[in-house]
Design a protein around this motif. Structure first.
Motif, PDB file in Angstrom:
ATOM      1  N   LEU A 225      -6.872  -5.939   5.488  1.00  0.00           N
ATOM      2  CA  LEU A 225      -7.837  -6.440   6.458  1.00  0.00           C
ATOM      3  C   LEU A 225      -8.788  -5.354   6.940  1.00  0.00           C
ATOM      4  O   LEU A 225      -9.923  -5.625   7.288  1.00  0.00           O
ATOM      5  N   SER A 226      -8.327  -4.139   6.987  1.00  0.00           N
ATOM      6  CA  SER A 226      -9.145  -3.023   7.443  1.00  0.00           C
ATOM      7  C   SER A 226      -9.624  -2.225   6.225  1.00  0.00           C
ATOM      8  O   SER A 226      -9.146  -2.442   5.108  1.00  0.00           O
ATOM      9  N   PRO A 227     -10.579  -1.313   6.420  1.00  0.00           N
ATOM     10  CA  PRO A 227     -10.962  -0.431   5.300  1.00  0.00           C
ATOM     11  C   PRO A 227      -9.755   0.293   4.735  1.00  0.00           C
ATOM     12  O   PRO A 227      -8.922   0.824   5.485  1.00  0.00           O
ATOM     13  N   LEU A 228      -9.646   0.302   3.437  1.00  0.00           N
ATOM     14  CA  LEU A 228      -8.461   0.858   2.806  1.00  0.00           C
ATOM     15  C   LEU A 228      -8.289   2.334   3.171  1.00  0.00           C
ATOM     16  O   LEU A 228      -9.214   3.131   2.977  1.00  0.00           O
ATOM     17  N   PRO A 229      -7.115   2.712   3.684  1.00  0.00           N
ATOM     18  CA  PRO A 229      -6.871   4.134   3.952  1.00  0.00           C
ATOM     19  C   PRO A 229      -6.568   4.886   2.666  1.00  0.00           C
ATOM     20  O   PRO A 229      -6.524   4.303   1.579  1.00  0.00           O
ATOM     21  N   SER A 230      -6.340   6.169   2.793  1.00  0.00           N
ATOM     22  CA  SER A 230      -5.998   6.978   1.627  1.00  0.00           C
ATOM     23  C   SER A 230      -4.594   6.636   1.146  1.00  0.00           C
ATOM     24  O   SER A 230      -3.792   6.032   1.868  1.00  0.00           O
ATOM     25  N   MET A 231      -4.302   7.046  -0.084  1.00  0.00           N
ATOM     26  CA  MET A 231      -2.979   6.763  -0.640  1.00  0.00           C
ATOM     27  C   MET A 231      -1.888   7.470   0.147  1.00  0.00           C
ATOM     28  O   MET A 231      -0.788   6.932   0.325  1.00  0.00           O
ATOM     29  N   GLY A 232      -2.172   8.670   0.652  1.00  0.00           N
ATOM     30  CA  GLY A 232      -1.177   9.371   1.453  1.00  0.00           C
ATOM     31  C   GLY A 232      -0.811   8.600   2.710  1.00  0.00           C
ATOM     32  O   GLY A 232       0.362   8.525   3.087  1.00  0.00           O
ATOM     33  N   LYS A 233      -1.803   8.002   3.365  1.00  0.00           N
ATOM     34  CA  LYS A 233      -1.545   7.218   4.570  1.00  0.00           C
ATOM     35  C   LYS A 233      -0.776   5.949   4.238  1.00  0.00           C
ATOM     36  O   LYS A 233       0.159   5.559   4.957  1.00  0.00           O
ATOM     37  N   VAL A 234      -1.155   5.287   3.149  1.00  0.00           N
ATOM     38  CA  VAL A 234      -0.458   4.063   2.733  1.00  0.00           C
ATOM     39  C   VAL A 234       1.002   4.363   2.422  1.00  0.00           C
ATOM     40  O   VAL A 234       1.910   3.639   2.848  1.00  0.00           O
ATOM     41  N   PHE A 235       1.239   5.429   1.693  1.00  0.00           N
ATOM     42  CA  PHE A 235       2.614   5.786   1.328  1.00  0.00           C
ATOM     43  C   PHE A 235       3.441   6.109   2.571  1.00  0.00           C
ATOM     44  O   PHE A 235       4.613   5.731   2.675  1.00  0.00           O
ATOM     45  N   SER A 236       2.842   6.798   3.546  1.00  0.00           N
ATOM     46  CA  SER A 236       3.554   7.142   4.780  1.00  0.00           C
ATOM     47  C   SER A 236       3.921   5.893   5.572  1.00  0.00           C
ATOM     48  O   SER A 236       5.051   5.770   6.081  1.00  0.00           O
ATOM     49  N   LEU A 237       3.004   4.928   5.671  1.00  0.00           N
ATOM     50  CA  LEU A 237       3.291   3.692   6.404  1.00  0.00           C
ATOM     51  C   LEU A 237       4.392   2.880   5.730  1.00  0.00           C
ATOM     52  O   LEU A 237       5.258   2.307   6.399  1.00  0.00           O
ATOM     53  N   LEU A 238       4.368   2.831   4.410  1.00  0.00           N
ATOM     54  CA  LEU A 238       5.400   2.072   3.691  1.00  0.00           C
ATOM     55  C   LEU A 238       6.765   2.736   3.815  1.00  0.00           C
ATOM     56  O   LEU A 238       7.793   2.053   3.897  1.00  0.00           O
ATOM     57  N   LEU A 239       6.786   4.066   3.828  1.00  0.00           N
ATOM     58  CA  LEU A 239       8.067   4.754   4.035  1.00  0.00           C
ATOM     59  C   LEU A 239       8.635   4.461   5.409  1.00  0.00           C
ATOM     60  O   LEU A 239       9.854   4.280   5.579  1.00  0.00           O
ATOM     61  N   GLN A 240       7.781   4.425   6.432  1.00  0.00           N
ATOM     62  CA  GLN A 240       8.247   4.092   7.774  1.00  0.00           C
ATOM     63  C   GLN A 240       8.810   2.678   7.823  1.00  0.00           C
ATOM     64  O   GLN A 240       9.854   2.428   8.440  1.00  0.00           O
ATOM     65  N   GLU A 241       8.134   1.747   7.166  1.00  0.00           N
ATOM     66  CA  GLU A 241       8.620   0.362   7.128  1.00  0.00           C
ATOM     67  C   GLU A 241       9.968   0.278   6.418  1.00  0.00           C
ATOM     68  O   GLU A 241      10.883  -0.433   6.868  1.00  0.00           O
TER      69      GLU A 241
END
Length: 383
Positions: A225-241
């Motif tokens: 829904l938002s502008p796609l973040p960098s891959m590092g940010k995406v990976f960090s959020l998925l690890l937290q989840e």
């Protein structure tokens, strides 16, 4: 092709080394320097070149030679000195043969035989590049297809990311971003190269999100829904989840039906048995086929078939001989002297103890009844 800047740097290096009275093999800042631990039989990298992994292998070799300060021997920026300077010529031969030995050790023996007669490391390196650096369509097609079909499955976020990034890095090595060689782009104000890099990064993230497991659909929707973040940010959020799910035991994957049945408490299993025995019908009749009460053999599910969605037990029932419990202890003791009961006082006490244990742990009642009956028969024979 070697750039003029590298050629000038290499020539200056040779001139400074030639004018220096120090042996170039002893100067730690010189590419001719040989450390006491440098062994011709050493394995420079752990990945062996087998003909199909040239991109990854050449990358590892380049990194290792850069650390050794000997990359100039394979990229052609340090040519062989003339025989006029004997000291420098010998130093170059020693260092060149050391690098050549490292290359040979990291190449599979099936390929090594065709490279034995090259005299220097640069010729060997260039030959491998010409042979195996294929930017042809079949390999790009295979990588494109793998990136489109890869999915997380039952892997963790870290495992899925590692597999995906391996394919992506090789793919972009065949499709690098264009570089400006004339210098005009240095004064460009439209930032076209930056826009191309941003688009490549967006494709990188988008393909990664496509392969995520459906249990991550909520966080994936938020990222889209938002502008796609960098891959590092995406990976960090998925690890937290993933970490939060492990703490709350919310795996997100459906449990196996057999595992759920095994985890079902014994009380629930016995309640299913009781529900099966309390079917609509005649409560005082017993089926001669399965042993359950409430129906006759002509309406037994084991003969005519189970209805859809049946969750009750399947199979024949054990002998439903009633055992005494703790509340019937007094009645058993009062009737222990009746001659029709083939049990002694000690056997009655054993039955009471057995009945108390049955209320806390589900055991094989059939085995217990047979044991008691056998014990009673043996007592009658002894009497």
């Amino acid at each position: 092709m070697e750039s003029p800047a590298n050629m000038e740097s290499s020539v200056n290096m040779v001139k400074s080394t030639a004018s220096s009275p120090m042996n170039p093999s002893d100067d730690s800042s010189s590419p001719y320097y040989l450390h006491p631990s440098d062994n011709p039989r050493a394995l420079l990298v752990s990945k062996i070149f087998n003909g199909a992994n040239y991109v990854a292998w050449s990358r590892l070799i380049s990194i290792a030679l850069t650390v050794k300060n000997m990359l100039a021997f394979v990229d052609g920026s340090l040519p062989q000195p003339s025989l006029d300077n004997a000291k420098l010529h010998v130093a170059w031969l020693r260092a060149n043969n050391l690098v050549l030995s490292w290359l040979m050790n990291s190449i599979a023996k099936e390929i090594r035989g065709s490279l034995l007669y090259f005299n220097n490391a640069f010729d060997t390196w260039d030959e491998l590049k010409v042979r195996y650096l294929r930017s042809d369509g079949p390999r790009v097609f295979t990588l494109e297809k793998s990136l489109s079909s890869i999915s997380q499955g039952s892997n963790s976020i870290t495992e899925y990311f590692s597999d995906f990034k391996t394919l992506w890095d090789e793919f972009i090595s065949y499709r690098p971003l264009p570089k400006c060689a004339c210098g005009i782009m240095n004064t460009c104000t439209c930032a076209i190269l930056k826009n191309l890099a941003d688009r490549q990064q967006a494709d990188y993230v988008m393909k990664f999100l496509v392969g995520l497991h459906d249990s991550y659909s909520a966080i994936r929707s938020q990222l889209l829904l938002s502008p796609l973040p960098s891959m590092g940010k995406v990976f960090s959020l998925l690890l937290q989840e993933e970490s939060q799910r492990s703490l709350t035991n919310a795996v997100g994957l459906p449990l196996d039906s057999h595992a759920m049945a095994a985890a079902q408490p014994p009380r629930q299993i016995f309640s299913n048995v009781s529900k099966f025995s309390k079917l609509k019908g005649k409560p005082n009749v017993t089926c001669s086929h399965c042993g359950f009460s409430g129906h006759l053999a002509d309406k037994c599910f084991q003969i005519i078939g189970y209805p859809p969605g049946w969750k009750g037990p399947r199979g024949k029932r054990f002998n439903s001989t009633r055992l005494p419990n703790a509340n019937s202890a007094s009645s058993l003791e009062q009737n222990s002297n009746i001659p029709n009961i083939p049990f002694s006082q000690e056997q009655i006490q054993n039955l009471i103890t057995l009945s108390n244990s049955l209320s806390t742990s589900p055991i094989n009642l059939n085995h217990a009844v047979n044991t008691v009956s056998t014990s009673g028969s043996q007592q009658m024979e002894d009497d």
